[in-house]
Scaffold this motif. Structure first.
Motif, PDB file in Angstrom:
ATOM      1  N   UNK A 178     -26.381  32.053  -9.288  1.00 28.96           N
ATOM      2  CA  UNK A 178     -26.752  33.418  -9.075  1.00 28.96           C
ATOM      3  C   UNK A 178     -27.175  33.480  -7.486  1.00 28.96           C
ATOM      4  N   UNK A 179     -27.857  32.437  -6.845  1.00 24.67           N
ATOM      5  CA  UNK A 179     -28.349  32.693  -5.630  1.00 24.67           C
ATOM      6  C   UNK A 179     -27.079  32.640  -4.490  1.00 24.67           C
ATOM      7  N   UNK A 180     -26.778  34.111  -4.213  1.00 27.54           N
ATOM      8  CA  UNK A 180     -25.611  34.290  -3.286  1.00 27.54           C
ATOM      9  C   UNK A 180     -25.861  33.940  -1.986  1.00 27.54           C
ATOM     10  N   UNK A 181     -26.971  33.660  -1.369  1.00 23.93           N
ATOM     11  CA  UNK A 181     -27.569  32.930  -0.366  1.00 23.93           C
ATOM     12  C   UNK A 181     -28.876  32.617  -0.275  1.00 23.93           C
ATOM     13  N   UNK A 182     -28.893  31.279   0.043  1.00 21.48           N
ATOM     14  CA  UNK A 182     -30.517  30.605   0.119  1.00 21.48           C
ATOM     15  C   UNK A 182     -30.583  29.957   1.456  1.00 21.48           C
ATOM     16  N   UNK A 183     -31.624  30.199   2.055  1.00 24.30           N
ATOM     17  CA  UNK A 183     -31.940  29.447   3.201  1.00 24.30           C
ATOM     18  C   UNK A 183     -33.569  29.348   3.533  1.00 24.30           C
ATOM     19  N   UNK A 184     -33.874  28.183   3.799  1.00 15.36           N
ATOM     20  CA  UNK A 184     -35.452  27.922   4.107  1.00 15.36           C
ATOM     21  C   UNK A 184     -36.127  29.287   4.999  1.00 15.36           C
ATOM     22  N   UNK A 185     -35.439  29.574   5.907  1.00 12.99           N
ATOM     23  CA  UNK A 185     -35.794  30.318   6.911  1.00 12.99           C
ATOM     24  C   UNK A 185     -35.396  31.938   6.580  1.00 12.99           C
ATOM     25  N   UNK A 186     -34.324  32.205   5.858  1.00 16.88           N
ATOM     26  CA  UNK A 186     -33.682  33.334   5.609  1.00 16.88           C
ATOM     27  C   UNK A 186     -34.188  33.973   4.492  1.00 16.88           C
TER      28      UNK A 186
ATOM     29  N   UNK B 234     -31.038  46.968  -6.355  1.00 24.29           N
ATOM     30  CA  UNK B 234     -31.468  45.859  -5.461  1.00 24.29           C
ATOM     31  C   UNK B 234     -33.056  46.119  -5.192  1.00 24.29           C
ATOM     32  N   UNK B 235     -33.820  44.944  -5.369  1.00 20.88           N
ATOM     33  CA  UNK B 235     -35.102  45.124  -4.877  1.00 20.88           C
ATOM     34  C   UNK B 235     -35.247  44.108  -3.835  1.00 20.88           C
ATOM     35  N   UNK B 236     -35.801  44.410  -2.673  1.00 21.01           N
ATOM     36  CA  UNK B 236     -35.721  43.471  -1.465  1.00 21.01           C
ATOM     37  C   UNK B 236     -37.249  43.146  -1.143  1.00 21.01           C
ATOM     38  N   UNK B 237     -37.585  42.089  -0.532  1.00 22.95           N
ATOM     39  CA  UNK B 237     -39.066  41.723  -0.556  1.00 22.95           C
ATOM     40  C   UNK B 237     -38.918  41.222   1.016  1.00 22.95           C
ATOM     41  N   UNK B 238     -39.728  41.802   1.876  1.00 24.50           N
ATOM     42  CA  UNK B 238     -40.115  41.396   3.188  1.00 24.50           C
ATOM     43  C   UNK B 238     -41.463  40.944   3.306  1.00 24.50           C
ATOM     44  N   UNK B 239     -41.541  39.651   4.096  1.00 26.76           N
ATOM     45  CA  UNK B 239     -42.727  39.138   4.580  1.00 26.76           C
ATOM     46  C   UNK B 239     -43.214  38.905   5.786  1.00 26.76           C
ATOM     47  N   UNK B 240     -44.511  39.076   5.885  1.00 27.01           N
ATOM     48  CA  UNK B 240     -45.184  38.716   7.588  1.00 27.01           C
ATOM     49  C   UNK B 240     -46.380  38.271   7.203  1.00 27.01           C
ATOM     50  N   UNK B 241     -46.962  37.655   8.348  1.00 29.11           N
ATOM     51  CA  UNK B 241     -48.223  36.993   8.398  1.00 29.11           C
ATOM     52  C   UNK B 241     -49.348  38.197   8.781  1.00 29.11           C
ATOM     53  N   UNK B 242     -48.910  39.106   9.661  1.00 33.67           N
ATOM     54  CA  UNK B 242     -49.902  40.155  10.058  1.00 33.67           C
ATOM     55  C   UNK B 242     -49.147  41.509  10.254  1.00 33.67           C
TER      56      UNK B 242
ATOM     57  N   UNK C 178     -39.444  34.754  14.682  1.00 38.18           N
ATOM     58  CA  UNK C 178     -38.054  34.513  15.508  1.00 38.18           C
ATOM     59  C   UNK C 178     -36.773  34.812  14.616  1.00 38.18           C
ATOM     60  N   UNK C 179     -36.116  33.874  14.308  1.00 38.29           N
ATOM     61  CA  UNK C 179     -34.792  33.926  13.564  1.00 38.29           C
ATOM     62  C   UNK C 179     -35.210  33.811  11.951  1.00 38.29           C
ATOM     63  N   UNK C 180     -36.515  33.548  11.610  1.00 37.51           N
ATOM     64  CA  UNK C 180     -36.696  33.150  10.321  1.00 37.51           C
ATOM     65  C   UNK C 180     -37.031  34.823   9.686  1.00 37.51           C
ATOM     66  N   UNK C 181     -35.846  35.356   9.127  1.00 33.98           N
ATOM     67  CA  UNK C 181     -35.954  36.624   8.486  1.00 33.98           C
ATOM     68  C   UNK C 181     -36.733  36.739   7.224  1.00 33.98           C
ATOM     69  N   UNK C 182     -36.894  35.778   6.535  1.00 32.73           N
ATOM     70  CA  UNK C 182     -37.892  35.804   5.433  1.00 32.73           C
ATOM     71  C   UNK C 182     -37.792  36.892   4.378  1.00 32.73           C
ATOM     72  N   UNK C 183     -36.667  37.121   4.008  1.00 34.95           N
ATOM     73  CA  UNK C 183     -36.439  38.349   3.381  1.00 34.95           C
ATOM     74  C   UNK C 183     -35.489  37.757   1.888  1.00 34.95           C
ATOM     75  N   UNK C 184     -36.288  38.215   0.872  1.00 33.15           N
ATOM     76  CA  UNK C 184     -35.537  37.962  -0.411  1.00 33.15           C
ATOM     77  C   UNK C 184     -34.997  39.136  -1.161  1.00 33.15           C
TER      78      UNK C 184
ATOM     79  N   UNK D 219     -45.550  27.578   8.834  1.00 30.47           N
ATOM     80  CA  UNK D 219     -44.830  27.553   7.545  1.00 30.47           C
ATOM     81  C   UNK D 219     -44.116  28.822   7.582  1.00 30.47           C
ATOM     82  N   UNK D 220     -44.106  29.442   8.792  1.00 31.74           N
ATOM     83  CA  UNK D 220     -43.388  30.810   8.603  1.00 31.74           C
ATOM     84  C   UNK D 220     -42.137  31.194   9.492  1.00 31.74           C
ATOM     85  N   UNK D 221     -42.402  30.549  10.811  1.00 30.72           N
ATOM     86  CA  UNK D 221     -41.163  30.825  11.617  1.00 30.72           C
ATOM     87  C   UNK D 221     -39.806  29.716  11.691  1.00 30.72           C
TER      88      UNK D 221
END
Length: 858
Positions: free
Chosen positions: A252-260, A348-356, A368-374, A456-458
């Motif tokens: 069921x995970x259609x895309x899964x990346x540590x950064x993405x 669809x529910x989209x989760x965006x992440x950021x430190x600040x 940078x390229x670590x979009x960090x979106x679930x 742990x983020x970029x």
């Protein structure tokens, strides 16, 4: 009544699948009479119904050699310890269950299950794997041995095998792949059972690295290696043959990346797929490969797993004009969100992440390229969902497309890191210092996700050697980091080049960074094992890493020129000196070759001292001679003209703390110059990566304690407390990761969660609170508080291998009151500001000392 407690094997209370077949034993003595300590000990082991007793020597209680025949693969035993204290034997301790892992590669007979190979470098989805099998009776014992190429989540009959995250973690896969064993007895029953797993790319073939990163670093496939072993009532153990039973389908995970991040479509999860009775006839047969096809050696994990540690509720919830819901969790973490959502099918529910935040928006540029979106797509039924195949560094999150109102318990942040034991605490009368210490604790937690990383983020999250080299003393005080570091050091040794070259980060990925090793980074191969020995008394660590340690110093010998100093090599130097421009973080005030030469002398000296401990006399003489040679060259080039270092605070700090000066007078002169430079800079940080961890010690040890405190307590940029005043909850990579106006540093390399500059907390533990190791493993401690800076009290607590050590002081007018407690097996040397000194044994002690208004004398 005196008793033996806390028996551990290789410092672990859970000895299921212990990595070493002859695990060293440790224990503590509780409730001993005041001043009493162990004088002898015995171990009793029961295996196969027979018991044996063996002596364990005299007063040693930590990492004592296993006195019995080594465990065989899968072998189970219990171990008890008793001690002779004050002339009487204690009762036997509570038994510790110890069980062998699979130690021989021939123990692995089940196939590597490969669901597919990838055709293109892209963020790919997960794969489901299931194998149905029948048991005639419920087993009395069952063990599941697991590892993977990729990352996995495993289940038996629909129940999770463990709560590990990103298992089996990241190692130098071409050299070693870690396995874990799980007790799954309670998950099996008579009749049909199903072993299920979902596998995704992870580090094995996902995108890792920076400057674009790399795909398929270790292979174009993912795979699962699972071996289920069951024991019946007659004591017979067999391996359940699963090979031909395996089936696979897209997950069921259609895309899964540590950064993405992870995109999950709940509509694609087949109902009941991981339980019996499911029809998998339409599923594909995976490729089955022999376990020998795995390139690296399969070996038992010696470190604790990464897993959910705690959850945080949002501190604030805000509905944004664009419809998003912004959450502030009040703490920068490594982890993921857990959502409880009830939405129409396909929503669809989209989760965006950021430190600040920056300009009232998520500050995502530093990622940078670590979009960090679930993304979660609903199947139309209420569900609780957590991403399984990614991890983010964040404090803030925004929910896009949330259906309706947000219930109070609908979203929480799950903190994920290696499940290390907390060992150290510090607190004082200055709240900002307490927050600095807590920020350091959090940055360590967030960056010990299976291995010690930089951030742990970029799009990085690499095992940078320099970061842990400077931070190791703080890490070993704060947490039981031994397992993480021991595992990582095996990869350091595995990745070393034939000439002893140590990569700047481990595991090494060829993503464009120079291959040439740098001083202070490669020196982690020597310094980190030595620190573990100092803090845990682990001589075995030095023995295991000895070839790696000597290889690095032999490599340094190739870089030393005819003037007996390091020159001409690629060096990062005093990285991130505050004067360095954002585009050139290596442009420091201190000559990078002074840094390299100082570290060469220091590492050679450590290796010589290690050789003495290991009985390698020829090696001791050789490496001591090399250390003397480089030390003399360094003195001639830089130290004999200290005025030439007047504007190089890191150079002066190295001269003081690395013993580069020729005599006490020259050392005092270096201290005076350093204090003058610090004062001229308004007690703002004048050092980068190399100098910052040692500058306070250099000032305090040369008679400038007030300057050390002024530097420590400075709030203006650059300083340790400036980020705290800006609301930081972790340690920043740059002093000015966020500028005073609230904007993010424009540099490409800006993280809000790097532990390296938090290495100063070791100064808080040793000098401010006054709790320092004076013998390996805290067997003997130096209790020497250094009050100053207007502090009125401070205290520290550390769980040593022998038990908790506590030190606390408070000022009462012109008097300092000191309280300390030492466990059985530990002695201490107390030094008070008025010159009083005493040697003390186990127990509780109290002292008073006169003290001047300005602070303690040096």
């Amino acid at each position: 009544m005196t008793r033996v407690a806390g028996v551990r094997a290789e410092l672990r209370a859970d000895a299921l699948g212990v990595a070493d077949p002859a695990p060293r034993l440790s224990w503590r003595i509780d409730d001993a009479p005041a001043g009493a300590a162990q004088t002898a000990a015995e171990a009793r082991m029961t295996r196969g119904g027979a018991a044996a007793v063996a002596g364990l020597g005299g007063d040693a209680q930590a990492l004592v050699a296993w006195p019995f025949a080594p465990l065989a693969s899968r072998e189970r035993a219990t171990v008890e310890v008793r001690a002779l204290v004050a002339g009487e034997w204690t009762a036997w301790s509570e038994p510790l269950a110890v069980e062998g892992a699979l130690y021989d590669e021939a123990d692995w007979t089940e196939p590597l299950v490969v669901p597919s190979t990838a055709a293109a470098p892209e963020t790919r989805g997960s794969h489901l794997l299931r194998a149905a099998f029948t048991l005639g009776t419920a087993p009395v014992s069952a063990r599941l041995h697991l590892t993977a190429q990729g990352v996995m989540v495993a289940s038996l009959n629909g129940e999770a095998v463990s709560d590990e995250h990103l298992a089996p973690g990241w190692t130098s896969y071409r050299h070693r792949v870690r396995s874990r064993v799980h007790d799954v007895t309670a998950l099996l029953h008579a009749g049909e059972n199903v072993l299920g797993a979902e596998v995704a790319d992870g580090w094995f073939r996902g995108n890792i690295g920076f400057d674009g990163g790399l795909w398929d670093v270790y292979g174009p496939h993912v795979g699962l290696l699972a071996q289920l072993e069951v024991t019946d009532r007659a004591g017979r153990t067999r391996i359940v043959p699963l090979g031909e039973a395996w089936r696979t389908a897209p997950g069921p995970a259609t895309a899964a990346g540590l950064y993405e991040g992870e995109a999950y479509d709940a509509r694609l999860l087949p109902a009941g797929w991981a339980s019996s009775g499911f029809d998998d006839s339409a599923w594909d047969r995976p490729e089955l490969r022999p376990p020998a096809s795995i390139e690296g050696r399969i070996e038992p994990a010696m470190n604790e797993p990464a897993r959910p540690i705690e959850t945080l509720a949002p501190r604030s919830v805000e509905r944004r004009p664009d419809g998003r819901v912004r959450l502030d969790f009040g703490q920068n973490i490594s982890g993921v969100l857990r959502i409880r959502v009830d939405a129409p099918r396909g929503h669809a529910v989209t989760l965006h992440h950021a430190e600040v935040l920056e300009d009232d928006a998520l500050g995502t540029r530093p990622l940078r390229r670590a979009t960090s979106v679930d993304t979660f797509i609903s199947a139309g039924v209420p569900v609780t969902w957590t991403p399984r195949f990614t991890i983010h560094g964040f404090r803030y999150a925004e929910l896009e497309g949330w259906p309706g109102e947000l219930a109070a318990d609908a979203v929480e942040a799950v903190v994920i890191h290696t499940d290390m034991e907390r060992r150290g605490w510090f607190e004082c009368s200055e709240p900002l210092l307490n927050r600095l210490h807590e920020n350091t604790v959090w940055s360590m937690r967030d960056n010990f996700v299976d291995l010690p990383t930089d951030c742990p983020q970029r799009d990085e999250r690499m095992g940078w050697t320099g970061d842990i080299q400077v931070f190791a003393p703080a890490a070993e005080f704060l947490y039981g980091a031994d397992g993480v570091l021991a595992s990582w050091l095996r990869d350091v040794a595995a990745e070393q080049g034939e000439d002893g070259w140590v990569p700047n980060f481990v595991p090494w990925v060829e993503c464009g960074f120079p291959r040439s090793a740098s001083a202070a980074w490669g020196d982690a191969a020597v310094v980190v094992p030595w620190v573990i020995h100092e803090r845990r008394g682990d001589l075995g660590m030095l023995a295991r890493q000895w070839p790696s340690m000597t290889a690095w110093v032999d490599h340094l010998a190739l870089r030393v020129g005819p003037d007996d100093v390091v020159e001409g090599s690629m060096e990062l130097g005093d990285w991130l000196d505050p004067v360095a421009p954002p585009e050139d973080p290596g442009a420091a005030r201190t000559d990078r070759y002074l840094v390299a030469s100082a570290y060469a002398a220091r590492s050679a000296r450590i290796v010589a001292d290690t050789a003495a401990l290991l009985g390698e006399e020829d090696a001791r003489e050789r490496y001591a001679g090399f250390a003397d040679r480089v030390l003399e060259g360094t003195r001639r080039r830089w130290i004999d003209d200290l005025d030439g270092l007047a504007d190089a605070p890191t150079g002066l700090a190295l001269a003081i703390e690395f013993g580069l000066t020729r005599d006490d007078a020259q050392r005092r002169r270096a201290g005076d110059l350093l204090a003058a430079a610090v004062r001229a800079g308004g007690h703002r940080i004048p050092t980068g990566f190399v100098g910052t961890p040692i500058i306070c010690d250099a000032l305090a040890s040369t008679g400038h304690l007030d300057d050390a405190y002024a530097l420590l307590l400075q709030r203006e940029l650059p300083s340790w407390l400036y980020p705290v005043t800006m609301g930081a909850t972790t340690i920043w990579e740059r002093w000015d990761s966020m500028l005073p106006d609230g904007s993010i540093n424009p540099g490409d390399m800006t993280s809000f969660n790097h532990y390296a500059l938090g290495a100063v907390v070791d100064f808080l533990h040793r000098q401010v609170a006054g709790l320092a190791p004076a013998a390996p493993g805290y067997r003997h401690v130096l209790i020497r508080p250094r009050p100053g800076g207007g502090l009125t009290w401070a205290r520290a607590r550390h769980v040593s291998p022998y038990g908790p050590i506590e030190v606390g002081w408070r000022l009462e007018g012109a008097t300092m009151a000191l309280d300390l407690e030492l466990p059985a097996g530990v002695t201490g040397e107390v030094r008070l500001p008025d010159g009083t000194a005493a040697t003390v044994g186990p127990g509780t002690h109290a002292y008073t000392s006169a003290i001047t208004v300005e602070g303690a004398t040096p």
